[in-house]
Write a protein that holds these residues in place. Structure first.
Motif, PDB file in Angstrom:
ATOM      1  N   UNK A  41      32.344  42.231  34.199  1.00  0.00           N
ATOM      2  CA  UNK A  41      33.483  42.773  33.794  1.00  0.00           C
ATOM      3  C   UNK A  41      34.936  42.584  34.576  1.00  0.00           C
ATOM      4  N   UNK A  42      36.426  43.612  34.468  1.00  0.00           N
ATOM      5  CA  UNK A  42      37.627  43.582  34.882  1.00  0.00           C
ATOM      6  C   UNK A  42      37.562  45.717  34.631  1.00  0.00           C
ATOM      7  N   UNK A  43      38.487  46.347  36.041  1.00  0.00           N
ATOM      8  CA  UNK A  43      38.978  47.481  35.825  1.00  0.00           C
ATOM      9  C   UNK A  43      40.325  47.484  36.562  1.00  0.00           C
ATOM     10  N   UNK A  44      41.191  48.245  36.105  1.00  0.00           N
ATOM     11  CA  UNK A  44      42.062  48.813  36.907  1.00  0.00           C
ATOM     12  C   UNK A  44      42.120  50.082  37.635  1.00  0.00           C
ATOM     13  N   UNK A  45      42.523  50.435  38.470  1.00  0.00           N
ATOM     14  CA  UNK A  45      43.598  51.734  38.461  1.00  0.00           C
ATOM     15  C   UNK A  45      45.066  51.445  38.874  1.00  0.00           C
ATOM     16  N   UNK A  46      45.641  52.640  38.692  1.00  0.00           N
ATOM     17  CA  UNK A  46      47.237  52.563  39.505  1.00  0.00           C
ATOM     18  C   UNK A  46      47.339  53.105  40.759  1.00  0.00           C
ATOM     19  N   UNK A  54      40.119  44.796  39.608  1.00  0.00           N
ATOM     20  CA  UNK A  54      38.815  44.385  40.322  1.00  0.00           C
ATOM     21  C   UNK A  54      38.292  43.526  39.535  1.00  0.00           C
ATOM     22  N   UNK A  55      37.834  42.723  39.598  1.00  0.00           N
ATOM     23  CA  UNK A  55      36.944  41.975  38.746  1.00  0.00           C
ATOM     24  C   UNK A  55      35.746  41.023  39.286  1.00  0.00           C
ATOM     25  N   UNK A  56      34.419  41.107  38.514  1.00  0.00           N
ATOM     26  CA  UNK A  56      33.375  41.116  38.374  1.00  0.00           C
ATOM     27  C   UNK A  56      32.714  39.554  38.039  1.00  0.00           C
ATOM     28  N   UNK A  66      30.313  36.792  41.624  1.00  0.00           N
ATOM     29  CA  UNK A  66      31.934  36.425  42.533  1.00  0.00           C
ATOM     30  C   UNK A  66      32.862  37.668  42.031  1.00  0.00           C
ATOM     31  N   UNK A  67      33.580  38.575  42.997  1.00  0.00           N
ATOM     32  CA  UNK A  67      34.184  39.547  43.255  1.00  0.00           C
ATOM     33  C   UNK A  67      35.589  39.444  43.487  1.00  0.00           C
ATOM     34  N   UNK A  68      36.238  39.614  42.892  1.00  0.00           N
ATOM     35  CA  UNK A  68      38.280  39.114  42.828  1.00  0.00           C
ATOM     36  C   UNK A  68      38.539  40.840  42.664  1.00  0.00           C
ATOM     37  N   UNK A  69      39.474  40.721  43.742  1.00  0.00           N
ATOM     38  CA  UNK A  69      40.560  41.985  44.008  1.00  0.00           C
ATOM     39  C   UNK A  69      41.344  41.528  43.667  1.00  0.00           C
ATOM     40  N   UNK A  70      43.013  42.221  43.471  1.00  0.00           N
ATOM     41  CA  UNK A  70      44.271  41.855  43.457  1.00  0.00           C
ATOM     42  C   UNK A  70      44.938  42.968  43.060  1.00  0.00           C
ATOM     43  N   UNK A  93      40.894  33.359  33.478  1.00  0.00           N
ATOM     44  CA  UNK A  93      41.548  34.882  33.373  1.00  0.00           C
ATOM     45  C   UNK A  93      42.199  35.265  33.705  1.00  0.00           C
ATOM     46  N   UNK A  94      42.761  35.559  32.909  1.00  0.00           N
ATOM     47  CA  UNK A  94      44.329  35.826  33.189  1.00  0.00           C
ATOM     48  C   UNK A  94      44.443  37.713  33.529  1.00  0.00           C
ATOM     49  N   UNK A  95      45.507  38.343  33.955  1.00  0.00           N
ATOM     50  CA  UNK A  95      45.816  39.129  34.072  1.00  0.00           C
ATOM     51  C   UNK A  95      47.346  39.558  34.506  1.00  0.00           C
TER      52      UNK A  95
END
Length: 117
Positions: A41-46, A54-56, A66-70, A93-95
């Protein structure tokens, strides 16, 4: 009770983006990521400096996530690429952020080229 469960399922479908179909993410609302052997799953915050994504992800049968944060500024995008078996397309997966909108999608895959012996 059944009506309440149906309403919950319906609302979840409206508010959660699904990478299989692509779509607009909502701040603080998790987006489902599901491929043949990768789930997460992924979530974003302003935040003050941009939108923090943040994606896990977890591979099927793998205990280690695996954790991805940008942090995305307007006009930026980020891609997570997960390898599969040699010669197979990568799972991606593209954000992307455009103004106040963050989208999640599965871009076209590149085929790995086998090395000739």
């Amino acid at each position: 009770m059944v009506k309440a469960i149906c309403a919950l399922v319906f609302l979840s479908a409206i508010f959660a983006a699904d990478v299989a179909n692509g779509g607009e993410m909502q701040p603080g609302q998790p987006a489902s990521i599901e491929f043949d052997w990768v789930r997460g799953s992924a979530v974003y915050t302003a935040e003050a400096h941009g939108f923090r994504v943040e994606a896990t992800l977890t591979g099927r049968g793998s205990p280690e996530p695996m954790r991805f944060v940008t942090t995305l500024a307007d006009g930026q995008r980020a891609v997570i690429a997960v390898p599969r078996a040699f010669g197979m397309a990568w799972t991606e997966v593209e954000f992307a952020r455009a103004g106040d909108i963050v989208t999640i999608s599965a871009p076209s895959h590149q085929q790995l080229q086998a090395f000739a012996n």
